[in-house]
Design an enzyme around this catalytic site. Structure first.
Site, PDB file in Angstrom:
ATOM      1  CB  CYS A 174      23.445   3.798 -30.469  1.00  0.00           C
ATOM      2  SG  CYS A 174      24.175   2.165 -29.864  1.00  0.00           S
ATOM      3  CB  CYS A 180      24.762   3.748 -26.410  1.00  0.00           C
ATOM      4  SG  CYS A 180      22.998   3.290 -26.278  1.00  0.00           S
ATOM      5  CB  SER A 222     -14.027  24.876  11.442  1.00  0.00           C
ATOM      6  OG  SER A 222     -15.426  24.364  11.948  1.00  0.00           O
ATOM      7  CE  LYS A 229       1.032 -13.648   8.811  1.00  0.00           C
ATOM      8  NZ  LYS A 229       1.764 -12.779   8.051  1.00  0.00           N
ATOM      9  CE1 TYR A 248      -9.327  16.717  17.206  1.00  0.00           C
ATOM     10  CE2 TYR A 248      -7.957  18.148  16.074  1.00  0.00           C
ATOM     11  CZ  TYR A 248      -8.219  16.868  16.648  1.00  0.00           C
ATOM     12  OH  TYR A 248      -7.168  16.440  17.100  1.00  0.00           O
ATOM     13  CG  LEU A 291       0.822 -16.066  14.503  1.00  0.00           C
ATOM     14  CD1 LEU A 291      -0.286 -15.545  13.599  1.00  0.00           C
ATOM     15  CD2 LEU A 291       0.123 -16.691  15.768  1.00  0.00           C
ATOM     16  CD  GLU A 350      -8.176 -12.033  15.082  1.00  0.00           C
ATOM     17  OE1 GLU A 350      -7.527 -10.926  15.032  1.00  0.00           O
ATOM     18  OE2 GLU A 350      -8.240 -12.601  16.206  1.00  0.00           O
TER      19      GLU A 350
END
EC number: 6.5.1.2
Length: 690
Positions: A429, A449, A37, A126, A39, A86, A124
């Site tokens: 059918c 069908c 509120s 990917k 913000y 990479l 890290e």
């Protein structure tokens, strides 16, 4: 007045600082400092002042995140620093080979090292998203580009501004003249799943995976659509002038990848905190194996890890090839496979009558989602698997996307297990099925069908054809099941009383649907033609046919008397010609044509068309490419004009290209066209040709 302006000027700086800090705490640190509120109140105050003084609006203002008017297209821009890809390793042995090579290379390049050098590594995750390059000048975001070919990418700055985890201004006092940040834009799994549920409810095609969905979102011309899809971003590298030194005592110039990640976080970026520094390759292998198991519990998609040399000094020593740095390698996870038990095979009937076997099995978790069924495509694939009921099967996700049955563990098969066979009769059918001459596709040829009819109706009301939004799959199923609709033409004979008997229909919604259905009679000839569902005839091919034949009667006559004229159309061949001839040979389709004309469909080119029959084929067989910003037309409008005149628009230049239509700020396509001798025209020349 000046006093008022000065007060607003100071207040606006204060508000932006407060809002930017709040965004950083909420989106990056995941530790909100102020209530929503509060913000909202600060944000509203900022908007009010900016409305009073538009001259105070700057690119780094929080108000600029949602973007403005839709873009007409994306221009190509060169990367100041190449955005390399990479090299990949697909198993740990290949990582060991890479590590051995660079260790020896470091030793040979650095005379001070007396033995083979074992460099420190950083591992890290990917992220399976889209690489983005961000350029900041004097601390303010000025440009965002896609990877493209590594040398040139597309400018998507307006769309990138909508991503809350990308700061519009760096949290850095006295920033350098420029900084380039590299990172991965991605769509979180929960957003992806929610988006696909919405698309399914709206009868729209589903996105295949979060990566493709993110890529498509970033290329949206309307930034408000991008903002609504709540993309995210992880920063992973930065570049700045060599002689720059931070003046803020809280910052020090990073000398390694691990330090740069901390630096990125401190200046306002979200970084993936799962990274680890390791002293040995064995530790890197442990990191890989840990996340291979845990990846499915993450909130985003990851398809492997990246192993890098941590120290920048060693990275610079190793350098890069034309395609990738020598100091890093991506290690992909193998496609996940799991064993499960086959429960049953169902046979689905499509609008063309093709019967597709689908395997249903005990639910398993694959790539973070629950899976319990997979298509077996056709009779040939079914036979090659030698499937028996209650078999133990191995299932994987092809490309981490689509489940597929790859083999059977026959050792676990029961002695009395029954072979899975194609049915002799249609499961919908009960009509006799036929096997096409290629012995792969089994078809139901019963025109009435119900399954075929439902598929054809879904196609008829789709966006590319009649675009009847109110007729979704559930309503179509009810209409067919209740016997109200037995052909396309019956849609236009519906009465309000029939609709009111269906679920969730009131008088207003029923009336609105009937109006929408009736208005669809005015659609263009090529949309009517596409909606008929002739096999192999997509939207583009339907346009080509409508450019060459002005009515259904003309196309019907050509199919009977001179079918070679169809295969001679640019982009057509014998397969499409045969499909059209076969469609018109069917008496049921001739009946459908009569019914549609009787209820008001013209099934021909309208009299107020932009071009007469002679003009409409002026670009027949010609290939076009568009580049740059045109004077008055959008690219879509130019494409529509070219295609309506019989031409074909391609995305890339080749020797087969006849014309390049070039506008302002033309990209690399202009240079390539000049090299290949392709004729270059502007918008006015295009209009003159028309």
């Amino acid at each position: 007045m000046n006093s008022n302006f000065n007060q607003h000027f100071e207040r606006i700086k204060e508000l932006r600082a407060l809002l930017n800090k709040a965004n950083y705490s909420y989106y990056v640190l995941d530790s909100p400092e102020i209530d929503d509120s509060v913000y909202d109140q600060l944000y509203r105050e900022l908007i009010e002042i900016e409305n009073i003084h538009p001259s105070l609006i700057t690119d780094d203002s929080p108000s600029q995140r949602l973007g403005g008017v839709p873009s007409k297209g994306f221009k190509n821009v060169e990367h100041n620093i190449p955005l390399l890809s990479l090299d990949n390793a697909f198993n740990l042995n290949e990582v060991e080979a890479w590590y051995g090579r660079i260790s020896k290379l470091i030793s040979s390049e650095n005379k001070n090292i007396k033995k083979v050098y074992d460099p420190e590594l950083i591992c890290e995750l990917k992220i399976d998203g889209n690489a983005i390059s961000l350029r900041y000048e004097n601390g303010i975001l000025t440009r965002a580009t896609t990877r493209g070919d590594g040398k040139t990418g597309e400018d998507i700055t307006t769309n990138i501004r909508t991503i809350s985890t990308i700061p519009l201004r760096l949290l850095l006092e006295n920033p350098p003249l420029w900084v380039e940040i590299r990172g991965e834009a991605f769509m979180p799994n929960n957003i992806f799943n929610k988006l696909n549920i919405e698309r399914k409810n709206n009868d729209q095609p589903l996105f295949a995976n979060p990566r493709n969905s993110c890529a498509g979102t970033l290329r949206q011309l309307d930034p408000k659509i991008v903002a609504s899809r709540k993309l995210d971003f992880f920063a992973y590298s930065l570049y700045f002038p060599e002689n720059w030194e931070p003046t803020d005592n809280n910052f020090k110039k990073p000398i390694s990848q691990s330090e740069s990640l901390e630096f990125l976080k401190n200046i306002g970026f979200k970084v993936n905190t799962t990274y680890e520094t390791t002293k040995t390759l064995n530790e890197a292998n442990k990191y890989y194996k840990y996340w291979e198991v845990k990846k499915d519990f993450l909130a985003y998609a990851t398809d492997g890890i990246v192993v890098k040399i941590d120290k920048f000094e060693i990275q610079n020593l190793l350098g890069a090839t034309n395609k990738a740095p020598r100091w890093a390698i991506a290690v992909k996870y193998p496609a996940e496979e799991k064993a499960t038990k086959l429960r049953k095979i169902i046979f689905q009937v499509g609008r063309s009558g093709a019967v597709t076997p689908v395997a249903e099995f005990e639910s398993i978790e694959l790539a973070g989602t629950s899976v319990n069924r997979a298509t077996l495509h056709n009779a040939k694939r079914l036979a090659s698997l030698d499937l028996h009921y209650e078999d133990t099967i191995i299932v994987r996700k092809a490309g981490e996307i689509i489940p597929e049955v790859i083999r059977v563990i026959k050792e676990f098969r029961k002695v009395d297990a029954k072979l899975v066979q194609l049915p002799q009769n249609c499961p919908e059918c009960n009509s006799k099925l036929i096997l096409e001459s290629n012995e792969a596709i089994t078809k139901c040829i019963n025109y009435r069908c119900a399954a075929k009819l439902k598929g054809l109706l879904r196609h008829w009301v789709s966006k590319g054809s009649m675009n009847i939004d109110g007729l979704g799959e559930k309503i179509i199923n009810q209409l067919v099941n209740e016997g109200y609709v037995k052909s396309i033409a019956d849609l236009y004979k519906l009465e309000i009383d029939s609709l009111l008997e269906l679920e969730r229909f009131g008088e207003k919604s029923a009336n609105n649907l009937l109006i929408e259905i009736n208005e669809s009679k005015n659609k263009n000839w090529h949309k009517q033609l596409y909606g008929l569902g002739i096999p192999h005839i997509g939207e583009a091919n339907a346009k080509s046919l409508s450019n060459n034949f002005n009515s259904i009667e003309e196309l019907n006559a050509i199919a009977k008397e001179s079918p070679e004229k169809i295969s001679n159309i640019y982009g057509f061949g014998n397969e499409m010609k045969d499909a059209i001839v076969k469609w018109f040979d069917d008496s049921n389709n001739q009946t459908l044509i009569k019914e549609l004309k009787a209820i008001g469909f013209s099934l021909k080119e309208s009299l107020d068309s932009n071009y007469n029959s002679n003009q409409s084929n002026v670009f027949d067989g010609k290939s076009f490419v568009l580049t740059g910003t045109l004077d008055s037309l959008t690219r879509d409008e130019a494409k529509e004009l070219i295609e309506s005149a019989g031409g074909k628009v391609s995305s890339s230049i080749s020797k087969k290209t006849d014309f390049l239509v070039s506008g302002e700020k033309a990209g690399s396509k202009l240079n390539k066209a000049q090299e290949l001798g392709v004729k270059i025209i502007n918008e006015n020349e295009l209009k003159l040709l028309l």
